[in-house]
Design a protein around this motif. Sequence first.
Motif, PDB file in Angstrom:
ATOM      1  N   UNK A  69       0.979  -1.324   0.191  1.00  0.00           N
ATOM      2  CA  UNK A  69      -0.021   0.036   0.078  1.00  0.00           C
ATOM      3  C   UNK A  69       0.853   1.347   0.051  1.00  0.00           C
ATOM      4  N   UNK A  70       2.210   1.121   0.484  1.00  0.00           N
ATOM      5  CA  UNK A  70       2.940   2.382   0.365  1.00  0.00           C
ATOM      6  C   UNK A  70       3.233   2.578  -0.897  1.00  0.00           C
ATOM      7  N   UNK A  71       3.104   1.853  -1.962  1.00  0.00           N
ATOM      8  CA  UNK A  71       3.349   2.168  -3.579  1.00  0.00           C
ATOM      9  C   UNK A  71       2.372   2.377  -4.339  1.00  0.00           C
ATOM     10  N   UNK A  72       1.102   1.377  -3.668  1.00  0.00           N
ATOM     11  CA  UNK A  72      -0.219   1.422  -4.662  1.00  0.00           C
ATOM     12  C   UNK A  72      -1.120   1.243  -3.475  1.00  0.00           C
ATOM     13  N   UNK A  73      -1.786   2.624  -3.074  1.00  0.00           N
ATOM     14  CA  UNK A  73      -2.709   2.834  -1.916  1.00  0.00           C
ATOM     15  C   UNK A  73      -3.865   1.803  -1.737  1.00  0.00           C
ATOM     16  N   UNK A  74      -4.413   1.619  -3.138  1.00  0.00           N
ATOM     17  CA  UNK A  74      -5.631   0.698  -3.219  1.00  0.00           C
ATOM     18  C   UNK A  74      -5.578  -0.557  -2.455  1.00  0.00           C
ATOM     19  N   UNK A  75      -4.378  -1.142  -2.383  1.00  0.00           N
ATOM     20  CA  UNK A  75      -3.893  -2.341  -1.752  1.00  0.00           C
ATOM     21  C   UNK A  75      -4.432  -2.616  -0.183  1.00  0.00           C
ATOM     22  N   UNK A  76      -4.271  -1.198   0.605  1.00  0.00           N
ATOM     23  CA  UNK A  76      -4.528  -1.445   1.831  1.00  0.00           C
ATOM     24  C   UNK A  76      -6.184  -1.428   1.918  1.00  0.00           C
ATOM     25  N   UNK A  77      -6.977  -1.256   1.024  1.00  0.00           N
ATOM     26  CA  UNK A  77      -8.276  -1.414   1.006  1.00  0.00           C
ATOM     27  C   UNK A  77      -8.705  -3.067   0.654  1.00  0.00           C
TER      28      UNK A  77
ATOM     29  N   UNK B 183      -7.788  -3.534  12.955  1.00  0.00           N
ATOM     30  CA  UNK B 183      -7.316  -2.178  13.708  1.00  0.00           C
ATOM     31  C   UNK B 183      -6.426  -1.323  13.110  1.00  0.00           C
ATOM     32  N   UNK B 184      -5.332  -1.960  12.173  1.00  0.00           N
ATOM     33  CA  UNK B 184      -4.237  -1.078  11.646  1.00  0.00           C
ATOM     34  C   UNK B 184      -5.016  -0.473  10.481  1.00  0.00           C
ATOM     35  N   UNK B 185      -5.878  -1.157   9.634  1.00  0.00           N
ATOM     36  CA  UNK B 185      -6.461  -0.477   8.727  1.00  0.00           C
ATOM     37  C   UNK B 185      -7.267   0.766   9.131  1.00  0.00           C
TER      38      UNK B 185
END
Length: 119
Positions: free
Chosen positions: A30-38, A65-67
């Motif tokens: 997600x630090x390279x491609x934010x959508x992967x956090x979702x 919880x991190x999310x």
Amino acid sequence: MSNQAEIVDDPAIASAKRSATIVYALQAVAFLLAVTFIAAAVVNYVKKSDVENTWVASHFRWQIRTFWFGALWVVFGIITLIMGIGYFILMGTAVWVIYRIAKGWLALMDNKPMYLDES
């Protein structure tokens, strides 16, 4: 055979660990491609019932919880960018998320739950 080896050999635990590993990897990317956090959060919620009553469930709780806290602080950081403090909030959030990913992933690889008190 030790109790630790029995845990690793259990197919349900192996599958749960794979799911948790995928989520940690998605959170890191997600630090390279934010959508992967979702995408990581979606995997957590979809696979949550598969890890119930295992020690891996603590990792899913940690990841969820991190999310949510990470997302909350990112929104707060963006809102406060205009005041000049948002940058520091965003940087602090990034450090905190990196810490959570590293701590959780290392514990998962050591076959340890995230919380010692599971009450």
